[in-house]
Scaffold this motif. Sequence first.
Motif, PDB file in Angstrom:
ATOM      1  N   GLU A  82       0.819  -1.213   0.000  1.00 52.06           N
ATOM      2  CA  GLU A  82       0.000   0.000   0.000  1.00 52.06           C
ATOM      3  C   GLU A  82       0.852   1.263   0.000  1.00 52.06           C
ATOM      4  O   GLU A  82       0.560   2.226  -0.732  1.00 52.06           O
ATOM      5  CB  GLU A  82      -0.915  -0.005   1.226  1.00 52.06           C
ATOM      6  N   LYS A  83       1.894   1.271   0.810  1.00 47.85           N
ATOM      7  CA  LYS A  83       2.674   2.497   1.008  1.00 47.85           C
ATOM      8  C   LYS A  83       3.790   2.690  -0.008  1.00 47.85           C
ATOM      9  O   LYS A  83       4.140   3.826  -0.346  1.00 47.85           O
ATOM     10  CB  LYS A  83       3.276   2.509   2.422  1.00 47.85           C
ATOM     11  N   GLU A  84       4.360   1.597  -0.504  1.00 47.69           N
ATOM     12  CA  GLU A  84       5.548   1.709  -1.349  1.00 47.69           C
ATOM     13  C   GLU A  84       5.352   1.191  -2.770  1.00 47.69           C
ATOM     14  O   GLU A  84       5.596   1.920  -3.744  1.00 47.69           O
ATOM     15  CB  GLU A  84       6.716   0.948  -0.685  1.00 47.69           C
ATOM     16  N   ILE A  85       4.916  -0.054  -2.905  1.00 44.73           N
ATOM     17  CA  ILE A  85       4.920  -0.692  -4.218  1.00 44.73           C
ATOM     18  C   ILE A  85       3.849  -0.117  -5.144  1.00 44.73           C
ATOM     19  O   ILE A  85       4.137   0.293  -6.277  1.00 44.73           O
ATOM     20  CB  ILE A  85       4.746  -2.212  -4.089  1.00 44.73           C
ATOM     21  N   LEU A 236       6.909  -9.504  -8.097  1.00 44.31           N
ATOM     22  CA  LEU A 236       6.439 -10.840  -7.732  1.00 44.31           C
ATOM     23  C   LEU A 236       6.301 -10.903  -6.212  1.00 44.31           C
ATOM     24  O   LEU A 236       7.194 -10.470  -5.481  1.00 44.31           O
ATOM     25  CB  LEU A 236       7.437 -11.899  -8.197  1.00 44.31           C
ATOM     26  N   VAL A 237       5.177 -11.474  -5.745  1.00 41.75           N
ATOM     27  CA  VAL A 237       4.937 -11.614  -4.310  1.00 41.75           C
ATOM     28  C   VAL A 237       4.784 -13.096  -3.994  1.00 41.75           C
ATOM     29  O   VAL A 237       3.945 -13.782  -4.589  1.00 41.75           O
ATOM     30  CB  VAL A 237       3.662 -10.856  -3.878  1.00 41.75           C
ATOM     31  N   LEU A 251      15.799 -11.508 -10.766  1.00 34.99           N
ATOM     32  CA  LEU A 251      14.892 -10.941  -9.759  1.00 34.99           C
ATOM     33  C   LEU A 251      15.696 -10.239  -8.680  1.00 34.99           C
ATOM     34  O   LEU A 251      16.701 -10.761  -8.191  1.00 34.99           O
ATOM     35  CB  LEU A 251      14.044 -12.041  -9.114  1.00 34.99           C
ATOM     36  N   LEU A 252      15.254  -9.075  -8.318  1.00 43.34           N
ATOM     37  CA  LEU A 252      15.900  -8.301  -7.269  1.00 43.34           C
ATOM     38  C   LEU A 252      15.058  -8.354  -5.999  1.00 43.34           C
ATOM     39  O   LEU A 252      13.846  -8.135  -6.042  1.00 43.34           O
ATOM     40  CB  LEU A 252      16.060  -6.842  -7.705  1.00 43.34           C
ATOM     41  N   THR A 253      15.694  -8.651  -4.880  1.00 48.08           N
ATOM     42  CA  THR A 253      14.975  -8.706  -3.611  1.00 48.08           C
ATOM     43  C   THR A 253      14.635  -7.297  -3.153  1.00 48.08           C
ATOM     44  O   THR A 253      15.471  -6.396  -3.180  1.00 48.08           O
ATOM     45  CB  THR A 253      15.837  -9.390  -2.531  1.00 48.08           C
ATOM     46  N   SER A 254      13.403  -7.114  -2.724  1.00 45.75           N
ATOM     47  CA  SER A 254      12.974  -5.815  -2.236  1.00 45.75           C
ATOM     48  C   SER A 254      13.593  -5.528  -0.873  1.00 45.75           C
ATOM     49  O   SER A 254      13.731  -6.411  -0.027  1.00 45.75           O
ATOM     50  CB  SER A 254      11.444  -5.789  -2.120  1.00 45.75           C
ATOM     51  N   VAL A 260       8.816  -9.841  -1.471  1.00 38.75           N
ATOM     52  CA  VAL A 260       8.550  -9.055  -2.678  1.00 38.75           C
ATOM     53  C   VAL A 260       9.827  -8.975  -3.505  1.00 38.75           C
ATOM     54  O   VAL A 260      10.891  -8.603  -2.997  1.00 38.75           O
ATOM     55  CB  VAL A 260       8.056  -7.637  -2.326  1.00 38.75           C
ATOM     56  N   PHE A 261       9.705  -9.320  -4.793  1.00 41.07           N
ATOM     57  CA  PHE A 261      10.838  -9.292  -5.709  1.00 41.07           C
ATOM     58  C   PHE A 261      10.466  -8.473  -6.943  1.00 41.07           C
ATOM     59  O   PHE A 261       9.311  -8.476  -7.369  1.00 41.07           O
ATOM     60  CB  PHE A 261      11.219 -10.711  -6.142  1.00 41.07           C
ATOM     61  N   GLN A 262      11.461  -7.794  -7.496  1.00 46.19           N
ATOM     62  CA  GLN A 262      11.221  -6.995  -8.699  1.00 46.19           C
ATOM     63  C   GLN A 262      12.002  -7.584  -9.862  1.00 46.19           C
ATOM     64  O   GLN A 262      13.166  -7.960  -9.718  1.00 46.19           O
ATOM     65  CB  GLN A 262      11.622  -5.541  -8.489  1.00 46.19           C
TER      66      GLN A 262
END
Length: 284
Positions: A82-85, A236-237, A251-254, A260-262
Amino acid sequence: MDDNQFRQLLKHFGLAWYGYRKVRKGVKKRLCRHMHQLGCRNVQAYFWALDESKETRQDCERLMTVSISRFFRDRHLWQYLEKEILPSIIREQGKRMRVWSAGCALGEEVYSFKILWHTIVGCQGPLAELKMVATDVNPAYLRRARAGIYPPSSLKEVPERWQDLYFKRKQGQRYGVADHLKKGIVWQVGNVLSDAPGIDFQVIFLRNSLLTYYSEEIKAPVFKNVINSLAQDGFLVIGAHEKIPVAVKGLLTSRGHPCVFQKEAQPPHPSPQAAQPMGSTSGG
């Protein structure tokens, strides 16, 4: 059906004991009822029936699905989304947002996301068009998800203010999601092991499904297909107790949440001119 026989059945489907060990009692009960309906007196006869009939095999696979969930499971994750992604996606993506919930079960995850989306709309005004695709191998789960009726236990992590806004009390101590939350959701029978329901998803939820219930041999190639369905820089969650396959790259770790991965942006392909061999020059 004892545990050794259940392990044999899991191996038959490429499923993992680790994922089923805590829920096996209920799953085994459903399978025993299925065996009785088919007239199978033992597990060997059941294996034969599964191999002889595609429909019987599919029925068995559906009986082995697990629907345990609740709204806003892992509250910290949803706060981070909610706040970031979501704000970052909205800033970058423009007019349309595509989300896939893979193995959506009874729909709690899908409606949780819709509540977050409506909350952001309330704060920021009109946003991008949201399209959600929710898939599960079990049609019975999808029917219940479409209906959107839940027991109080499913709502225990929903803040009171949201319960008043997004749920209506039904008879028999049950709650129904508000009708406007149901708009823009495509409920679709689908197995995560087969083709994805599209590409260029900004968010994919793969929580407590593939990475929990399937064997290592099956996870890696299927997981790669899921990642291919993510948009560049998409998110990706996964579940709180899950890990991505070791061999997977890109994939990058959040920093804000371990689940959560980007997807890493791919560098542009060089043009033919830029790809000239070292030492070649023009003119002189």
